[in-house]
Design an enzyme around this catalytic site. Structure first.
Site, PDB file in Angstrom:
ATOM      1  N   SER A 109      18.764  42.251  45.426  1.00  0.00           N
ATOM      2  CA  SER A 109      17.628  42.893  44.752  1.00  0.00           C
ATOM      3  C   SER A 109      16.891  43.917  45.623  1.00  0.00           C
ATOM      4  O   SER A 109      15.670  44.040  45.559  1.00  0.00           O
ATOM      5  CB  SER A 109      16.654  41.836  44.218  1.00  0.00           C
ATOM      6  OG  SER A 109      17.320  41.019  43.260  1.00  0.00           O
ATOM      7  N   GLU A 156      23.347  37.943  52.283  1.00  0.00           N
ATOM      8  CA  GLU A 156      22.957  38.027  50.880  1.00  0.00           C
ATOM      9  C   GLU A 156      22.652  36.628  50.342  1.00  0.00           C
ATOM     10  O   GLU A 156      23.577  35.907  49.924  1.00  0.00           O
ATOM     11  CB  GLU A 156      24.085  38.641  50.050  1.00  0.00           C
ATOM     12  CG  GLU A 156      24.443  40.056  50.445  1.00  0.00           C
ATOM     13  CD  GLU A 156      25.095  40.795  49.283  1.00  0.00           C
ATOM     14  OE1 GLU A 156      24.541  41.809  48.862  1.00  0.00           O
ATOM     15  OE2 GLU A 156      26.132  40.342  48.785  1.00  0.00           O
TER      16      GLU A 156
HETATM   17  P1  PGA Z   1      21.845  43.377  43.654  1.00  0.00           P
HETATM   18  O1  PGA Z   1      23.292  42.993  44.196  1.00  0.00           O
HETATM   19  O2  PGA Z   1      21.337  44.517  44.517  1.00  0.00           O
HETATM   20  O3  PGA Z   1      22.063  43.788  42.226  1.00  0.00           O
HETATM   21  O4  PGA Z   1      20.993  42.183  43.796  1.00  0.00           O
HETATM   22  C1  PGA Z   1      23.555  42.933  45.571  1.00  0.00           C
HETATM   23  C2  PGA Z   1      24.982  42.535  45.823  1.00  0.00           C
HETATM   24  O5  PGA Z   1      25.538  41.723  45.065  1.00  0.00           O
HETATM   25  O6  PGA Z   1      25.611  43.003  46.781  1.00  0.00           O
END
Ligand code: PGA
Length: 254
Positions: A213, A168
């Site tokens: 995202s 991530e």
């Molecule tokens: P998001 O968060 O899909 O809202 O970007 C992902 C996460 O923090 O695991």
């Protein structure tokens, strides 16, 4: 056969009624048609039992967003793995960048949690990823190597198959700006390479999720990449239609 794990990280959202409703709506739409694609939701601690009831018999798995490594005792505000197990959790997210940045989580505490999770026969999802500054200064792979080396300290080749890695990039989380396909491909190939060099060919089967995202529009292309085995989803996991569309985009890959 490639496997996928599609996981919803609800973060600090939903009260107990909303969580039950959301889990019920996901369960209504879920058809457990493939053992190669697992669907998982990770609500806040206070809503785990309400969500368990809604998921019963559905095949959807339950996870927590954090844990403590000690079994019990004087650790005010913490939650043990036995507690999580007793409420029906199979998975635990650790090392999320929000916990690293806001709650002082370190590679060392993540490693303690990791060993504790495995010793309770639950599946850890270990989050790693670079900040924008680290990417811009060319340090992305150094950061990933450090997080993997320290986070996975004293893990054996036998255990690596039971560990999920979530890549991530911090700058892609909650921003609506997912990493590009090329960036994800490059990072996931590198992570696979690092795991194989550390643990051998058993790491061919380690699940490596992408997070940051992810939505119904970008997930198909992400899931088509060789070393992307699903997604850790924040915002879009709170919307039933989006979450299930992402799940369906993984299903068509198997
Ligand atoms: P998001 O968060 O899909 O809202 O970007 C992902 C996460 O923090 O695991």
């Amino acid at each position: 056969m490639k496997e996928y794990l599609i996981a919803g990280n609800w973060k600090m959202n939903t009260n107990i009624i909303e969580a039950g409703n959301l889990a019920g709506a996901v369960a209504d739409k879920f058809k457990d048609v493939s053992s190669d694609v697992t669907l998982l939701v990770c609500p806040p601690f206070t809503n785990l039992s309400a969500v368990t009831s809604q998921l019963e018999g559905s095949g959807i798995r339950l996870g927590a967003q954090n844990c403590h490594w000690e079994e019990k005792g004087a650790f005010t505000g913490e939650i043990s793995l036995s507690m999580l197990k007793s409420v029906g959790c199979d998975y635990v997210i650790i090392g999320h960048s929000e916990r690293r940045a806001l709650f002082c989580e370190t590679n060392d505490t993540i490693n303690k949690k990791l060993h504790a999770i495995l010793s309770h026969s639950l599946t850890p999802i270990v989050c790693i990823g670079e900040t924008l500054g680290q990417r811009e200064s060319g340090k992305t792979f150094d950061v990933l190597v450090e997080q993997l080396t320290m986070g996975l300290k004293n893990i054996t080749p036998k255990q690596i198959g039971n560990i999920v890695i979530a890549y991530e990039p911090v700058w892609a989380i909650g921003t609506g700006m997912a990493a590009s396909i090329e960036q994800v491909d490059e990072a996931h190939n590198k992570i696979r390479e690092m795991l194989i060099s550390q643990f051998g060919s058993v790491a061919d089967n380690t699940i490596i999720q992408y997070g940051g995202s992810v939505n119904e529009n970008n997930s198909s292309e992400l899931f088509s990449l060789e070393n992307v085995n699903g997604a850790l989803i924040g915002g879009a996991s709170l919307k039933v239609e989006s979450f299930m569309a992402i799940y369906n985009n993984a299903l068509v890959q198997v």
